[in-house]
Design a protein around this motif. Structure first.
Motif, PDB file in Angstrom:
ATOM      1  N   LYS A 103      -4.279  -7.047   2.324  1.00  0.00           N
ATOM      2  CA  LYS A 103      -3.032  -6.285   2.189  1.00  0.00           C
ATOM      3  C   LYS A 103      -3.029  -5.423   0.926  1.00  0.00           C
ATOM      4  O   LYS A 103      -2.592  -4.277   0.955  1.00  0.00           O
ATOM      5  CB  LYS A 103      -1.852  -7.253   2.178  1.00  0.00           C
ATOM      6  N   SER A 104      -3.543  -5.954  -0.177  1.00  0.00           N
ATOM      7  CA  SER A 104      -3.567  -5.178  -1.425  1.00  0.00           C
ATOM      8  C   SER A 104      -4.534  -4.001  -1.316  1.00  0.00           C
ATOM      9  O   SER A 104      -4.271  -2.936  -1.868  1.00  0.00           O
ATOM     10  CB  SER A 104      -3.929  -6.065  -2.610  1.00  0.00           C
ATOM     11  N   LYS A 105      -5.641  -4.192  -0.594  1.00  0.00           N
ATOM     12  CA  LYS A 105      -6.594  -3.097  -0.404  1.00  0.00           C
ATOM     13  C   LYS A 105      -5.965  -1.995   0.444  1.00  0.00           C
ATOM     14  O   LYS A 105      -6.148  -0.815   0.168  1.00  0.00           O
ATOM     15  CB  LYS A 105      -7.874  -3.610   0.242  1.00  0.00           C
ATOM     16  N   PHE A 106      -5.192  -2.392   1.461  1.00  0.00           N
ATOM     17  CA  PHE A 106      -4.511  -1.408   2.299  1.00  0.00           C
ATOM     18  C   PHE A 106      -3.512  -0.602   1.467  1.00  0.00           C
ATOM     19  O   PHE A 106      -3.441   0.616   1.599  1.00  0.00           O
ATOM     20  CB  PHE A 106      -3.792  -2.106   3.456  1.00  0.00           C
ATOM     21  N   LYS A 107      -2.747  -1.287   0.608  1.00  0.00           N
ATOM     22  CA  LYS A 107      -1.787  -0.580  -0.244  1.00  0.00           C
ATOM     23  C   LYS A 107      -2.502   0.361  -1.202  1.00  0.00           C
ATOM     24  O   LYS A 107      -2.035   1.464  -1.447  1.00  0.00           O
ATOM     25  CB  LYS A 107      -0.932  -1.575  -1.028  1.00  0.00           C
ATOM     26  N   PHE A 108      -3.632  -0.090  -1.749  1.00  0.00           N
ATOM     27  CA  PHE A 108      -4.396   0.749  -2.654  1.00  0.00           C
ATOM     28  C   PHE A 108      -4.865   2.011  -1.943  1.00  0.00           C
ATOM     29  O   PHE A 108      -4.748   3.110  -2.487  1.00  0.00           O
ATOM     30  CB  PHE A 108      -5.584  -0.033  -3.214  1.00  0.00           C
ATOM     31  N   LYS A 137      -3.524   3.402   0.653  1.00  0.00           N
ATOM     32  CA  LYS A 137      -2.350   4.227   0.939  1.00  0.00           C
ATOM     33  C   LYS A 137      -1.903   4.986  -0.313  1.00  0.00           C
ATOM     34  O   LYS A 137      -1.550   6.167  -0.238  1.00  0.00           O
ATOM     35  CB  LYS A 137      -1.217   3.350   1.459  1.00  0.00           C
ATOM     36  N   GLU A 138      -1.944   4.333  -1.453  1.00  0.00           N
ATOM     37  CA  GLU A 138      -1.567   4.988  -2.710  1.00  0.00           C
ATOM     38  C   GLU A 138      -2.542   6.108  -3.045  1.00  0.00           C
ATOM     39  O   GLU A 138      -2.129   7.188  -3.480  1.00  0.00           O
ATOM     40  CB  GLU A 138      -1.504   3.956  -3.832  1.00  0.00           C
ATOM     41  N   ASP A 176       5.082  -3.987  -6.903  1.00  0.00           N
ATOM     42  CA  ASP A 176       3.977  -4.783  -6.381  1.00  0.00           C
ATOM     43  C   ASP A 176       3.183  -5.512  -7.454  1.00  0.00           C
ATOM     44  O   ASP A 176       2.429  -6.423  -7.144  1.00  0.00           O
ATOM     45  CB  ASP A 176       3.017  -3.900  -5.581  1.00  0.00           C
ATOM     46  N   GLN A 208       6.848   1.793  -6.672  1.00  0.00           N
ATOM     47  CA  GLN A 208       6.163   0.905  -5.733  1.00  0.00           C
ATOM     48  C   GLN A 208       5.104   0.079  -6.453  1.00  0.00           C
ATOM     49  O   GLN A 208       4.970  -1.112  -6.209  1.00  0.00           O
ATOM     50  CB  GLN A 208       5.533   1.717  -4.598  1.00  0.00           C
ATOM     51  N   LEU A 209       4.352   0.706  -7.342  1.00  0.00           N
ATOM     52  CA  LEU A 209       3.334  -0.015  -8.097  1.00  0.00           C
ATOM     53  C   LEU A 209       3.961  -1.070  -9.006  1.00  0.00           C
ATOM     54  O   LEU A 209       3.447  -2.178  -9.132  1.00  0.00           O
ATOM     55  CB  LEU A 209       2.494   0.956  -8.921  1.00  0.00           C
TER      56      LEU A 209
END
Length: 78
Positions: free
Chosen positions: A3-8, A10-11, A66, A62-63
């Protein structure tokens, strides 16, 4: 996928979009001395700058949301 890799990812995608918008706005500068073209250029550049500032603020929030800050220290016994 983590999940954190996906958010990264996306960012990074959002940052790439902002960069592309800013570069495009810079390169669309009119060559002539036509006042109307210059006015449109300034208006469009202002719009891109404004939207970029809002997206940067949103991404920052957002960062911060998170992030998992650890404000304590661990001292092992001597």
């Amino acid at each position: 996928m983590d999940k954190s890799k996906f958010k990264f990812e996306k960012e990074i995608e959002v940052l790439d979009q902002m960069f592309n918008d800013m570069v495009e706005a810079i390169h669309l500068k009119p060559d002539g001395n036509d006042i109307e073209e210059l006015r449109l250029y300034v208006d469009n550049t202002y719009s891109v700058l404004n939207s970029t500032a809002l997206r940067v603020k949103e991404l920052k929030n957002q960062l911060l949301k998170d992030s998992k800050l650890i404000l304590e220290t661990w001292n092992p016994p001597a």
